[in-house]
Design a protein around this motif. Structure first.
Motif, PDB file in Angstrom:
ATOM      1  N   ALA A   1     -10.886   3.706   1.877  1.00 36.18           N
ATOM      2  CA  ALA A   1     -10.586   3.290   0.504  1.00 36.18           C
ATOM      3  C   ALA A   1      -9.483   2.234   0.484  1.00 36.18           C
ATOM      4  N   ALA A   2      -8.453   2.447   1.274  1.00 37.79           N
ATOM      5  CA  ALA A   2      -7.354   1.484   1.342  1.00 37.79           C
ATOM      6  C   ALA A   2      -7.858   0.132   1.821  1.00 37.79           C
ATOM      7  N   SER A   3      -8.755   0.131   2.791  1.00 40.14           N
ATOM      8  CA  SER A   3      -9.303  -1.124   3.322  1.00 40.14           C
ATOM      9  C   SER A   3     -10.028  -1.910   2.246  1.00 40.14           C
ATOM     10  N   ILE A   4     -10.852  -1.222   1.477  1.00 43.17           N
ATOM     11  CA  ILE A   4     -11.623  -1.892   0.421  1.00 43.17           C
ATOM     12  C   ILE A   4     -10.691  -2.532  -0.599  1.00 43.17           C
ATOM     13  N   LEU A   5      -9.674  -1.794  -1.020  1.00 43.73           N
ATOM     14  CA  LEU A   5      -8.758  -2.303  -2.047  1.00 43.73           C
ATOM     15  C   LEU A   5      -7.922  -3.469  -1.527  1.00 43.73           C
ATOM     16  N   LEU A   6      -7.385  -3.341  -0.332  1.00 48.04           N
ATOM     17  CA  LEU A   6      -6.527  -4.395   0.203  1.00 48.04           C
ATOM     18  C   LEU A   6      -7.296  -5.691   0.415  1.00 48.04           C
ATOM     19  N   PHE A   7      -8.505  -5.590   0.912  1.00 50.42           N
ATOM     20  CA  PHE A   7      -9.247  -6.820   1.182  1.00 50.42           C
ATOM     21  C   PHE A   7      -9.845  -7.436  -0.086  1.00 50.42           C
ATOM     22  N   GLU A   8      -9.996  -6.645  -1.150  1.00 50.47           N
ATOM     23  CA  GLU A   8     -10.335  -7.242  -2.441  1.00 50.47           C
ATOM     24  C   GLU A   8      -9.168  -8.081  -2.946  1.00 50.47           C
TER      25      GLU A   8
ATOM     26  N   SER B   1     -10.507   5.727 -15.131  1.00 56.49           N
ATOM     27  CA  SER B   1     -10.491   4.600 -14.207  1.00 56.49           C
ATOM     28  C   SER B   1     -11.508   3.539 -14.575  1.00 56.49           C
ATOM     29  N   THR B   2     -11.233   2.320 -14.097  1.00 57.24           N
ATOM     30  CA  THR B   2     -12.208   1.225 -14.162  1.00 57.24           C
ATOM     31  C   THR B   2     -12.508   0.788 -12.732  1.00 57.24           C
ATOM     32  N   SER B   3     -13.621   0.122 -12.538  1.00 53.08           N
ATOM     33  CA  SER B   3     -14.013  -0.300 -11.201  1.00 53.08           C
ATOM     34  C   SER B   3     -12.964  -1.229 -10.601  1.00 53.08           C
ATOM     35  N   TYR B   4     -12.650  -1.016  -9.349  1.00 56.75           N
ATOM     36  CA  TYR B   4     -11.539  -1.731  -8.695  1.00 56.75           C
ATOM     37  C   TYR B   4     -11.706  -3.242  -8.725  1.00 56.75           C
ATOM     38  N   HIS B   5     -12.961  -3.737  -8.704  1.00 56.93           N
ATOM     39  CA  HIS B   5     -13.163  -5.187  -8.583  1.00 56.93           C
ATOM     40  C   HIS B   5     -12.976  -5.924  -9.915  1.00 56.93           C
ATOM     41  N   THR B   6     -12.723  -5.181 -11.004  1.00 53.30           N
ATOM     42  CA  THR B   6     -12.562  -5.831 -12.315  1.00 53.30           C
ATOM     43  C   THR B   6     -11.105  -6.187 -12.613  1.00 53.30           C
TER      44      THR B   6
ATOM     45  N   LEU C   1       0.850  -1.184   0.000  1.00 53.68           N
ATOM     46  CA  LEU C   1       0.000   0.000   0.000  1.00 53.68           C
ATOM     47  C   LEU C   1       0.885   1.233   0.000  1.00 53.68           C
ATOM     48  N   VAL C   2       0.655   2.122  -0.971  1.00 48.80           N
ATOM     49  CA  VAL C   2       1.372   3.388  -1.041  1.00 48.80           C
ATOM     50  C   VAL C   2       0.380   4.502  -0.712  1.00 48.80           C
ATOM     51  N   ALA C   3       0.718   5.310   0.264  1.00 53.99           N
ATOM     52  CA  ALA C   3      -0.105   6.466   0.621  1.00 53.99           C
ATOM     53  C   ALA C   3       0.707   7.715   0.327  1.00 53.99           C
ATOM     54  N   GLU C   4       0.207   8.529  -0.604  1.00 59.25           N
ATOM     55  CA  GLU C   4       0.944   9.734  -0.986  1.00 59.25           C
ATOM     56  C   GLU C   4       0.470  10.940  -0.183  1.00 59.25           C
TER      57      GLU C   4
END
Length: 264
Positions: free
Chosen positions: A249-256, A198-203, A118-121
């Motif tokens: 947002a980070a939580s959603i992406l990491l757990f996907e 962008s495209t939806s993260y889950h794709t 995870l990169v947080a800018e």
């Protein structure tokens, strides 16, 4: 014989308060303050060296601290008045420590064959950094990189809001340019959370080496990330506002990513 400090006006106690309040003092001394037994235990487990352990005898005994002492750690009794001057919380078991900082270089990170990073800018608020680190710990990812850092990792508010997860994660700090170069050199796919193109993260497929990049709610990610991105991703939202807290947002992406790998 154990040293005891009675007065909040003691020069050493004043220096500890400066460590708590000023990043410059932490940077110059290479030390920082940890408050609370759980946080101290996590720091030791994470390989941090304690230089000093201060305890309030009405709350905790020397025997309880014995497992946390090394031959390099000075043990100091402090009065109730001194403890109240130093402690931010009432529930930290009567103990504080001074510890040595660690290197936060990218080159020190040890990654798995298919890492999740995870990169947080430019994340500025200590509470957000702490929440991000809690999420990273919960997902058990390889590393967190703070790009273009705006806050000191050893700020007491970061340690407190992370509930000690600042010690359980591999963490590096670097510029955006250095971080991009590092990720590309290691052939890690870069997925930037941004509204543009962008495209939806889950794709997307996150079973390969993956770095998620999140920015601030106010300004998002800088252009170099958009240029370097393998693919820009977005979390679809159905409400009125068009952004969410960076740690959410980070939580959603990491757990996907974890979900995909668990069911691969």
């Amino acid at each position: 014989m154990i040293k005891r400090i009675e007065s909040p006006q003691n020069s050493f106690i004043k220096s500890i308060i400066q460590l708590q309040e000023k990043s410059r003092n932490r940077r110059q001394s290479g030390t920082f303050v940890i408050e609370g037994l759980r946080e101290i235990e996590l720091a030791i487990k994470g390989g941090y060296q304690l230089t000093t352990l201060l305890y309030q005898t009405d709350i905790i005994s020397k025997d309880q601290l014995a497992p946390h002492l090394s031959h390099k750690t000075e043990l100091i009794e402090i009065s109730k008045e001194v403890y109240q001057k130093l402690a931010y919380r009432d529930t930290t078991e009567g103990v504080l420590a001074i510890a040595e900082t660690k290197s936060l270089n990218l080159e020190d990170l040890k990654l798995s064959d298919t890492p999740i990073i995870l990169v947080a800018e430019a994340t500025e608020k200590p509470g957000n950094i702490g929440a991000i680190l809690r999420t990273a710990d919960a997902a058990n990812i390889d590393a967190v990189i703070i790009a273009n850092p705006k806050s000191d990792l050893y700020n007491p508010n970061v340690i407190r809001s992370s509930v000690g997860c600042v010690f359980t994660n591999q963490i590096a700090m670097a510029s955006t340019e250095e971080t991009i170069e590092y990720l590309k050199a290691k052939n890690i796919n870069i997925y930037c959370a941004t509204l543009q193109d962008s495209t939806s993260y889950h794709t997307r497929d996150y079973t390969q080496p993956t770095a998620f990049v999140v920015g601030t709610e106010a300004t998002g990610l800088t252009q170099p990330w958009r240029n370097a991105s393998t693919k820009n991703i977005i979390i679809p939202m159905s409400g009125v506002i068009d952004s969410m807290n960076v740690s959410v947002a980070a939580s959603i992406l990491l757990f996907e990513a974890k979900r995909q790998r668990d069911f691969k």
